[in-house]
Design a protein around this motif. Structure first.
Motif, mmCIF file in Angstrom:
data_model
loop_
_atom_site.group_PDB
_atom_site.id
_atom_site.type_symbol
_atom_site.label_atom_id
_atom_site.label_comp_id
_atom_site.label_asym_id
_atom_site.label_seq_id
_atom_site.Cartn_x
_atom_site.Cartn_y
_atom_site.Cartn_z
ATOM 1 N N THR A 46 40.834 38.528 45.422
ATOM 2 C CA THR A 46 42.039 39.054 46.066
ATOM 3 C C THR A 46 42.749 39.942 45.057
ATOM 4 O OG1 THR A 46 42.331 37.063 47.414
ATOM 5 C CG2 THR A 46 44.246 38.500 47.144
ATOM 6 N N PRO A 47 42.994 41.203 45.400
ATOM 7 C CA PRO A 47 43.704 42.082 44.459
ATOM 8 C C PRO A 47 45.072 41.523 44.101
ATOM 9 C CG PRO A 47 42.730 43.344 46.250
ATOM 10 C CD PRO A 47 42.595 41.911 46.628
ATOM 11 N N LYS A 48 45.418 41.607 42.834
ATOM 12 C CA LYS A 48 46.706 41.096 42.360
ATOM 13 C C LYS A 48 47.646 42.217 41.938
ATOM 14 C CE LYS A 48 44.768 36.694 40.772
ATOM 15 N NZ LYS A 48 43.433 36.925 41.329
ATOM 16 N N CYS A 49 47.266 43.444 42.242
ATOM 17 C CA CYS A 49 48.065 44.592 41.811
ATOM 18 C C CYS A 49 49.197 44.887 42.795
ATOM 19 C CB CYS A 49 47.176 45.826 41.693
ATOM 20 S SG CYS A 49 46.397 46.307 43.260
ATOM 21 N N TYR A 256 43.197 48.074 41.002
ATOM 22 C CA TYR A 256 42.908 47.258 42.189
ATOM 23 C C TYR A 256 42.063 46.038 41.824
ATOM 24 C CZ TYR A 256 41.239 46.305 46.989
ATOM 25 O OH TYR A 256 40.926 45.729 48.208
ATOM 26 N N PHE A 257 41.015 46.253 41.016
ATOM 27 C CA PHE A 257 40.107 45.149 40.706
ATOM 28 C C PHE A 257 40.547 44.339 39.489
ATOM 29 C CE2 PHE A 257 37.136 47.650 43.343
ATOM 30 C CZ PHE A 257 36.695 46.645 44.186
ATOM 31 N N GLY A 258 41.366 44.900 38.633
ATOM 32 C CA GLY A 258 41.879 44.146 37.493
ATOM 33 C C GLY A 258 40.773 43.580 36.613
ATOM 34 N N ASP A 259 40.789 42.265 36.425
ATOM 35 C CA ASP A 259 39.802 41.609 35.556
ATOM 36 C C ASP A 259 38.499 41.280 36.267
ATOM 37 O OD1 ASP A 259 41.576 41.623 33.418
ATOM 38 O OD2 ASP A 259 42.474 39.703 34.017
ATOM 39 N N ASN A 269 29.589 49.134 33.506
ATOM 40 C CA ASN A 269 30.315 50.048 34.405
ATOM 41 C C ASN A 269 31.223 49.184 35.261
ATOM 42 O OD1 ASN A 269 31.160 51.993 36.216
ATOM 43 N ND2 ASN A 269 29.117 52.818 36.610
ATOM 44 N N ASN A 270 32.406 48.835 34.723
ATOM 45 C CA ASN A 270 33.261 47.861 35.385
ATOM 46 C C ASN A 270 34.710 48.330 35.392
ATOM 47 O OD1 ASN A 270 34.859 46.611 33.105
ATOM 48 N ND2 ASN A 270 32.776 46.286 32.323
#
Length: 672
Positions: A46-49, A256-259, A269-270
């Motif tokens: 779940t995105p946390k941004c 959006y993807f954070g960690d 490629n992350n």
């Protein structure tokens, strides 16, 4: 003529050969093993941004309250219903119904479709075909999702959430990763990703969308990030808006993807890599691509708008998520907004200098009817972001855009002084203006430090607006690859408001190279004051042995235009061109001409030894849309005549009308 350095070309050959071989190998590989990652990697994600817009319940309620108070709650629903019905108006198409199922790889204006293949093997440009890949790309940017999301928030109707899901899934089915025309450009993938992220903010809590869909959605976004990072558009000597969009896409995806990252073959490629690299590189690129005076170095006003929007919205997102760019970055970004503010005419639009393709990052308001030349939404957004009342004032009327982007809008406390003349020397724009007259002159280097990709042959060309009414306009840009002839016509000297020497271009170009024009004109400003401009270019020196010099004097009621040619006598006939705004009438009476529109009349005189004629002209109102207009031509009667002075003066009846109107407003207390 400046040539591309031989060493640069030699260095490019191995790279081009390598990419051709790599495309063959890659095509065979992904046919056997499609590019994917397991959707199960995102089942618990779940995105946390913090997004644009802010999606928590309290903010949503505040947005809706303000929209209803402003009367901005009805039109998004009407527009969203058209989207649900698959009715679109893109790139001059007019309203088109795309049927029950959208064909995402078809140019719906011509019916031409691109068959799926490895993107590196797909041919995009064909001079013998009227098909335009930009139509396919434009639809696949998904910039309509913001409108669909607003309608969902306003009504709560499940049909908007279901349409969101239907379109995402259908697009993914028709566009396997790296295997369609919609994967041929990293910029397109980046803009699509940004709009999908905005869509998530609106629909994340929709009951009609289950966990299976969201896992697939996150998987697709992650694959977009990997693709962009692996195919950055940074191989040119001078990168442009494409590379900036690539970087913005990586920043939005990284936030959006954070960690969260997926282990395996391409673990490097992350999202953390995307974000760290792109933030650093975006800061660096701003100082390469944006001049110290705040102008974009592509020397096209529409692309300046696009670049400003990319940088501004991305800076806002970064700040929301605790990421700050340097003070110098912010200062130059603010100057970009300031340039748009200065450039804006009294009618609220900017002149269309250079190329234009309706490019946007996010369309926050009026998706199907936004004015391509009205940039005041960016002024309103920048006014909030920088807490600048001057930008707020000139962005008045676009508070909704500020709300969606910056999360707030405040009425400006001050009414700034009227905008005056200003020179933007690095960008090559010279603006003369007073309370009645607006005149913009183009004079400077071609785009991208002389490569000319989005430049036109418009040295010393001008636009003229009097009493808030356009009289002389830039003809704009019609299309790119859909019609090579029209693309080259609209960037030629002969359609611009400048002096033309018979058979000569200011900068020669290969008709088959649609985005190249090597510098020959070397426009330079010789003098500038608040009421005076003088400049020259050398574009005719090699072809006709001539240098063109133009001076413009700003008067209270008009301008005086003085054109001179220096060089060898009798080297060909010449003439002046003026593209008139639609609706402008032109009457020639002996040695005088009168231009009139909407109650504003300007008389042109000067006792000239020349012949004036009114003929057919064309104006591109947006990409893919063209309207007929008139063109005024003033032609020398003798090849020995090397100087011509024209005085453009507001007619007496118009001056009297202006004075009466000002007196009436003053009596009403509407003027200080």
């Amino acid at each position: 003529m400046r040539r591309t350095p031989l060493l640069f070309l030699v260095k490019k050959i191995p790279g081009a050969l390598y990419r051709a071989i790599a495309a063959q190998v890659r095509s065979r590989t992904i046919r056997r093993r499609p590019v994917t990652i397991a959707a199960a990697n995102f089942e618990d994600f779940t995105p946390k941004c913090r997004c644009l817009p802010e999606e928590d319940g309290r903010e949503r309620s505040r947005y809706l309250t303000l929209l209803k108070a402003w009367g901005a709650d009805a039109y998004p629903v009407a527009e969203a219903d058209r989207i649900v019905d698959h009715v679109f108006n893109l790139l001059g198409s007019g309203d088109r119904s795309l049927g029950e199922r959208i064909a995402w790889n078809v140019d719906f204006k011509t019916g031409y479709g691109w068959e799926n293949d490895y993107f590196g093997r797909i041919r995009l440009l064909d001079p013998d075909s009227p098909a335009d890949v930009k139509v396919v790309w434009e639809l696949s940017r998904f910039q309509h999702l913001f409108t669909l999301g607003k309608a969902y928030w306003l009504t709560g109707a499940a049909k908007y959430a279901l349409e969101f899901r239907r379109q995402i899934e259908d697009w993914a089915e028709q566009n396997p990763v790296e295997l369609s025309v919609n994967w041929t450009c990293a910029m397109e993938a980046a803009i699509r990703a940004v709009n999908w992220i905005a869509g998530y903010a609106f629909f994340k809590d929709a009951p009609a969308l289950d966990g299976v869909f969201w896992s697939r959605f996150h998987q697709l976004l992650y694959l977009h990030g990997r693709f962009i990072m692996a195919h950055l558009e940074n191989r040119s000597r001078y990168n442009n808006n494409h590379y900036l969009a690539d970087l913005a896409g990586l920043i939005w995806l990284g936030i959006y993807f954070g960690d969260h990252y997926v282990c395996g073959e391409r673990a490097g490629n992350n999202p953390k890599v995307w974000l760290t690299f792109a933030v650093r590189e975006l800061e660096r690129q701003l100082f390469i691509q944006v001049n110290p005076d705040g102008t974009d170095y592509e020397t096209a006003t529409a692309y300046h708008r696009l670049v400003t929007e990319i940088l501004l919205l991305t800076a806002i997102l970064c700040r929301k998520n605790g990421i700050e760019f340097s003070e110098a970055f912010m200062k130059r970004l603010r100057r970009m907004a300031g340039f748009l503010m200065r450039l804006t005419k009294p009618d609220g639009t900017i002149p269309g200098v250079g190329d234009a393709d309706d490019g946007r990052l996010l369309i926050l308001t009026h998706y199907s009817g936004w004015n391509r030349w009205d940039c005041r939404d960016l002024l309103a957004i920048a006014g909030e972001f920088f807490d600048d009342d001057r930008l707020r004032f000139y962005g008045a009327g676009h508070r909704e855009a500020a709300l969606w982007a910056a999360g707030s809008w405040r009425q400006p406390f001050i009414q700034p002084l009227p905008l005056g003349s200003q020179a933007f020397r690095q960008g090559g724009y010279y603006l003369l203006r007073n309370e009645r007259v607006y005149c913009l002159i183009r004079c400077g280097e071609l785009s991208c430090r002389g490569e000319g990709g989005h430049s036109h042959n418009d040295q010393l060309s001008l636009v003229l607006n009097v009493q808030g009414t356009d009289l002389i306009v830039d003809p704009g840009l019609y299309v790119y690859s859909a019609d090579y002839r029209m693309r080259n016509l609209f960037r030629s000297t002969g359609v611009h408001n400048t002096l033309c020497v018979a058979g000569c271009e200011q900068n020669r170009f290969d008709p088959g190279e649609l985005f190249a024009m090597e510098e020959e004109s070397h426009g330079e400003c010789l003098a500038f004051r608040s009421d005076y401009f003088c400049g020259q270019h050398r574009g005719y020196r090699s072809s006709a042995g001539l240098i063109h010099r133009r001076s413009v004097h700003l008067t209270r009621d008009g301008i005086t235009l003085d054109d001179q040619l220096f060089g060898k006598p009798g080297r060909g006939n010449w003439h002046l061109n003026f593209t008139l705004a639609p609706g402008v009438s032109a009457r020639v009476e002996g040695s005088e001409i009168e231009l009139a529109r909407d109650g504003v009349a300007v008389r042109i005189g000067g006792g000239m030894n020349a012949a004036a004629a009114v003929g057919q002209g064309w104006l591109a109102t947006s990409y893919g849309a063209i309207v007929p207009t008139r063109r005024l031509t003033v032609r020398s009667l003798s090849p020995e005549q090397y100087r011509l002075t024209l005085r453009f003066t507001l007619a007496r009846r118009a001056r009297e009308s202006c004075a009466c109107e000002r007196e009436l407003l003053a009596r009403r207390g509407e003027l200080g």
